[in-house]
Scaffold this active site. Structure first.
Site, PDB file in Angstrom:
ATOM      1  N   ARG A 105       0.832  -1.214   0.000  1.00 44.86           N
ATOM      2  CA  ARG A 105       0.000   0.000   0.000  1.00 44.86           C
ATOM      3  C   ARG A 105       0.862   1.258   0.000  1.00 44.86           C
ATOM      4  O   ARG A 105       1.825   1.349   0.762  1.00 44.86           O
ATOM      5  CB  ARG A 105      -0.920   0.027   1.232  1.00 44.86           C
ATOM      6  CG  ARG A 105      -1.851  -1.190   1.260  1.00 44.86           C
ATOM      7  CD  ARG A 105      -2.924  -1.093   2.270  1.00 44.86           C
ATOM      8  NE  ARG A 105      -3.688  -2.344   2.290  1.00 44.86           N
ATOM      9  CZ  ARG A 105      -4.898  -2.451   2.824  1.00 44.86           C
ATOM     10  NH1 ARG A 105      -5.473  -1.389   3.389  1.00 44.86           N
ATOM     11  NH2 ARG A 105      -5.526  -3.602   2.816  1.00 44.86           N
TER      12      ARG A 105
ATOM     13  N   ARG B 190       2.039   1.408  10.431  1.00 45.70           N
ATOM     14  CA  ARG B 190       1.534   1.754   9.094  1.00 45.70           C
ATOM     15  C   ARG B 190       2.712   1.675   8.116  1.00 45.70           C
ATOM     16  O   ARG B 190       3.575   2.560   8.104  1.00 45.70           O
ATOM     17  CB  ARG B 190       0.932   3.157   9.100  1.00 45.70           C
ATOM     18  CG  ARG B 190       0.192   3.528   7.828  1.00 45.70           C
ATOM     19  CD  ARG B 190      -0.383   4.945   7.926  1.00 45.70           C
ATOM     20  NE  ARG B 190      -1.320   5.073   9.027  1.00 45.70           N
ATOM     21  CZ  ARG B 190      -2.604   4.689   8.957  1.00 45.70           C
ATOM     22  NH1 ARG B 190      -3.059   4.149   7.835  1.00 45.70           N
ATOM     23  NH2 ARG B 190      -3.402   4.824   9.989  1.00 45.70           N
TER      24      ARG B 190
ATOM     25  N   GLU C   9      -7.157  -0.056  15.134  1.00 47.13           N
ATOM     26  CA  GLU C   9      -7.727  -1.030  14.188  1.00 47.13           C
ATOM     27  C   GLU C   9      -6.755  -2.144  13.845  1.00 47.13           C
ATOM     28  O   GLU C   9      -5.614  -1.893  13.473  1.00 47.13           O
ATOM     29  CB  GLU C   9      -8.149  -0.311  12.897  1.00 47.13           C
ATOM     30  CG  GLU C   9      -8.757  -1.251  11.861  1.00 47.13           C
ATOM     31  CD  GLU C   9      -8.703  -0.707  10.435  1.00 47.13           C
ATOM     32  OE1 GLU C   9      -8.845   0.524  10.266  1.00 47.13           O
ATOM     33  OE2 GLU C   9      -8.482  -1.512   9.524  1.00 47.13           O
TER      34      GLU C   9
ATOM     35  N   SER D  28     -10.922  -5.493   9.742  1.00 52.15           N
ATOM     36  CA  SER D  28     -12.005  -4.732   9.121  1.00 52.15           C
ATOM     37  C   SER D  28     -12.938  -5.698   8.397  1.00 52.15           C
ATOM     38  O   SER D  28     -12.493  -6.454   7.532  1.00 52.15           O
ATOM     39  CB  SER D  28     -11.406  -3.747   8.130  1.00 52.15           C
ATOM     40  OG  SER D  28     -12.402  -2.887   7.675  1.00 52.15           O
TER      41      SER D  28
ATOM     42  N   ARG E 166       0.921  -5.541  12.046  1.00 54.19           N
ATOM     43  CA  ARG E 166       0.004  -4.705  12.836  1.00 54.19           C
ATOM     44  C   ARG E 166      -0.399  -5.426  14.128  1.00 54.19           C
ATOM     45  O   ARG E 166      -0.358  -4.834  15.207  1.00 54.19           O
ATOM     46  CB  ARG E 166      -1.230  -4.341  12.016  1.00 54.19           C
ATOM     47  CG  ARG E 166      -2.337  -3.558  12.712  1.00 54.19           C
ATOM     48  CD  ARG E 166      -2.093  -2.078  12.888  1.00 54.19           C
ATOM     49  NE  ARG E 166      -1.945  -1.288  11.700  1.00 54.19           N
ATOM     50  CZ  ARG E 166      -2.933  -0.627  11.068  1.00 54.19           C
ATOM     51  NH1 ARG E 166      -4.172  -0.766  11.466  1.00 54.19           N
ATOM     52  NH2 ARG E 166      -2.689   0.123  10.027  1.00 54.19           N
TER      53      ARG E 166
HETATM   54  N1  LIG Z   1      -0.487   0.253   5.801  1.00 57.09           N
HETATM   55  C1  LIG Z   1      -0.731  -0.761   6.623  1.00 57.09           C
HETATM   56  N2  LIG Z   1       0.261  -1.205   7.448  1.00 57.09           N
HETATM   57  C2  LIG Z   1       0.037  -2.248   8.283  1.00 57.09           C
HETATM   58  N3  LIG Z   1      -1.138  -2.896   8.386  1.00 57.09           N
HETATM   59  C3  LIG Z   1      -2.147  -2.478   7.587  1.00 57.09           C
HETATM   60  C4  LIG Z   1      -2.001  -1.407   6.680  1.00 57.09           C
HETATM   61  N4  LIG Z   1      -3.196  -1.243   6.032  1.00 57.09           N
HETATM   62  C5  LIG Z   1      -4.039  -2.169   6.532  1.00 57.09           C
HETATM   63  N5  LIG Z   1      -3.415  -2.917   7.460  1.00 57.09           N
HETATM   64  C6  LIG Z   1      -3.977  -4.032   8.218  1.00 57.09           C
HETATM   65  O1  LIG Z   1      -4.835  -4.776   7.361  1.00 57.09           O
HETATM   66  C7  LIG Z   1      -6.143  -4.810   7.930  1.00 57.09           C
HETATM   67  C8  LIG Z   1      -7.153  -4.865   6.806  1.00 57.09           C
HETATM   68  O2  LIG Z   1      -6.976  -3.742   5.964  1.00 57.09           O
HETATM   69  S1  LIG Z   1      -8.274  -3.002   5.503  1.00 57.09           S
HETATM   70  O3  LIG Z   1      -7.893  -2.171   4.404  1.00 57.09           O
HETATM   71  O4  LIG Z   1      -8.834  -2.372   6.643  1.00 57.09           O
HETATM   72  N6  LIG Z   1      -9.299  -4.136   5.019  1.00 57.09           N
HETATM   73  C9  LIG Z   1      -8.993  -5.059   4.096  1.00 57.09           C
HETATM   74  O5  LIG Z   1      -7.934  -5.069   3.489  1.00 57.09           O
HETATM   75  C10 LIG Z   1     -10.046  -6.140   3.899  1.00 57.09           C
HETATM   76  N7  LIG Z   1      -9.671  -6.952   2.772  1.00 57.09           N
HETATM   77  C11 LIG Z   1     -10.176  -6.964   5.163  1.00 57.09           C
HETATM   78  O6  LIG Z   1      -8.925  -7.513   5.526  1.00 57.09           O
HETATM   79  C12 LIG Z   1      -6.224  -3.561   8.768  1.00 57.09           C
HETATM   80  O7  LIG Z   1      -7.251  -3.676   9.738  1.00 57.09           O
HETATM   81  C13 LIG Z   1      -4.832  -3.529   9.369  1.00 57.09           C
HETATM   82  O8  LIG Z   1      -4.743  -4.467  10.434  1.00 57.09           O
END
Ligand SMILES: Nc1ncnc2c1ncn2[C@@H]1O[C@H](COS(=O)(=O)NC(=O)[C@@H](N)CO)[C@@H](O)[C@H]1O
Length: 427
Positions: free
Chosen positions: A262, A277, A351, A354, A392
């Site tokens: 991401r 993050r 969080e 999700s 995370r």
């Molecule tokens: N940039 C990031 N760095 C670390 N962990 C992350 C990051 N983005 C998301 N996550 C983790 O990934 C989980 C799911 O990301 S989300 O975008 O919220 N949801 C999804 O991707 C859905 N597909 C459910 O998993 C988050 O709750 C968090 O625990």
């Protein structure tokens, strides 16, 4: 994506959904464009019908050896095909514009979704677990991981730039243990384990909802129609594009795994300490494809949430569940709950999971359908929830289980996946 007929006949509800989701789409402009497409379509169809009628008249005139009349008809036919040749490119262009606008229309949130602007308006609906009461100066995850030689950020940043990290020693093993732990628990529930591509084509991101809007969050592979997925959800949705499943094949229940990438655009300066993050992480994902029925979707939504709660409870982490508000849930969701684990060093919940359900908003974009019991072809419903996302989850795990001597207790449930190890101790 919503059904165009639904938008035409429920315009106010769609406008309200856009307003509630802070979505700037101009529904009036979309419907105006739609009217132009429909009328131009009719003109082209009428012209084609006239052409067909004319070709019969030409044959008739030829049969009657009426050269005069036949030439007249042929001339008319030429005019018609000129008109069609001029209208068709415009029709195609307007249809594409309408499709691009349709992709920006949000889903209708369930009435149980709280109305709000952003995450501060998310509504806590459940709390579980005792927050630790440390009788010693507790450390945050980064200090703990450094003391226990579980992380190397400096050298990772040297290699890959900001928001990079390496997990070392026990943390590297913890991550794999957590992935296996989640895979085990969900496979035992009958979910199909699947390790999916972390690169996917444009259509998979469109189908899932990440494109066109969230494109800035996605890494692109230059010169190829390939992008790095931010979640296994994208690949699984893409897998079923253009398929018509049989009713008896449903529900499809997957426990998926992929590295996730991401850009985190727009989060400059946010959560910069440690591994909260970052640009790359690993996630075990729950994904459901089920029949197009609201009650069935809600049942799966509840099951996916319970599955995650089971995992978090087994890790002995205090958490809460929040009902995500309209302004924070994003375009595609009908309903969304986040699970937030307690992070002692921040004295707040953060969080970690999700959970969402979409009805057929994703299925319509990816064209995933099924033949129901009556043989009618319908779009499926899709849902997903995090099972475990690491690193995370390591943050609450390490912080909540830290001991006065600087060690970290490994929860019972995880020990079988850590070779029986019970504590992570300083060397
Ligand atoms: N940039 C990031 N760095 C670390 N962990 C992350 C990051 N983005 C998301 N996550 C983790 O990934 C989980 C799911 O990301 S989300 O975008 O919220 N949801 C999804 O991707 C859905 N597909 C459910 O998993 C988050 O709750 C968090 O625990």
């Amino acid at each position: 994506m919503l059904d165009l007929t639904f938008i035409r006949t429920n315009t106010d509800a769609v406008k309200e959904a856009a307003r509630l989701k802070n979505n700037p789409i101009d529904i009036n402009a979309l419907l105006e464009l739609d009217r132009r497409v429909v009328s131009l379509q009719q003109e082209v169809e009428e012209a084609r019908a006239q052409q067909n009628a004319l070709s019969k008249k030409i044959q008739q005139a030829a049969k009657e050896k009426n050269v005069e009349l036949r030439n007249q008809y042929i001339a008319q036919g030429k005019q018609l095909s000129e008109a069609i040749k001029e209208k068709e490119p415009l029709l195609a262009q307007l249809q594409e514009e309408r499709y691009q606008q349709l992709l920006l229309v949000p889903n209708i949130p369930d009435p149980s979704t709280p109305v709000g602007k952003d995450e501060d308006d998310n509504v806590p609906i459940k709390y579980w677990g005792e927050k630790p009461n440390f009788a010693f100066p507790a450390l945050d995850h980064y200090d703990l991981m450094q003391k226990l030689e579980m992380v190397d950020i400096e050298r990772a940043v040297k290699v890959a730039g900001s928001r990079s990290y390496s997990l070392k020693g026990a943390a590297a093993r913890l991550e794999l243990a957590l992935m296996n732990f989640a895979f085990d628990r969900l496979s035992r529930k009958g979910y199909t384990p699947i390790i999916v591509p972390s690169m996917a084509r444009d259509f998979a991101f469109v189908g899932n909802g990440q494109f066109p809007k969230g494109r800035d969050q996605v890494y692109e592979i230059e010169g190829q129609d390939l992008f790095l997925v931010g979640t296994a959800e994208v690949s699984i949705t893409g897998m079923y594009k253009d398929e018509i499943l049989k009713a008896e094949e449903l529900p499809l229940t997957y426990v998926g795994y992929s590295p996730c990438f991401r850009q985190e655009a727009g989060t400059y300066g946010k959560d910069t300490r440690g591994v909260f993050r970052i640009h790359q992480f690993n996630k075990v994902e729950q994904y459901i494809i089920c029949e197009a029925d609201h009650a069935v979707s809600v049942q799966w939504f509840e099951e996916l949430e319970r599955n995650a709660e089971e995992l978090i409870q087994a890790l002995e982490l205090p958490y809460r569940i929040v009902n995500v508000c309209t302004g924070d849930m994003g375009d595609g969701k009908v309903g969304m709950h986040d699970i937030e684990c307690w992070v002692p060093s921040e004295n707040r919940y953060r969080e970690t999971h999700s959970c969402s359900y979409f009805h057929d908003w994703q299925a319509r974009r990816a064209n995933i359908r099924y033949r129901d019991a009556e043989g009618k072809v319908r779009f499926v419903h899709t849902l997903n929830n995090t099972a475990i996302a690491s690193p995370r989850i390591l943050i609450p795990l390490i912080e909540n289980h830290q001991q006065p001597d600087g060690s970290v207790r490994i929860p019972e449930a995880l020990r079988p996946y850590m070779g029986g190890q019970d504590y992570i101790r300083p060397r």
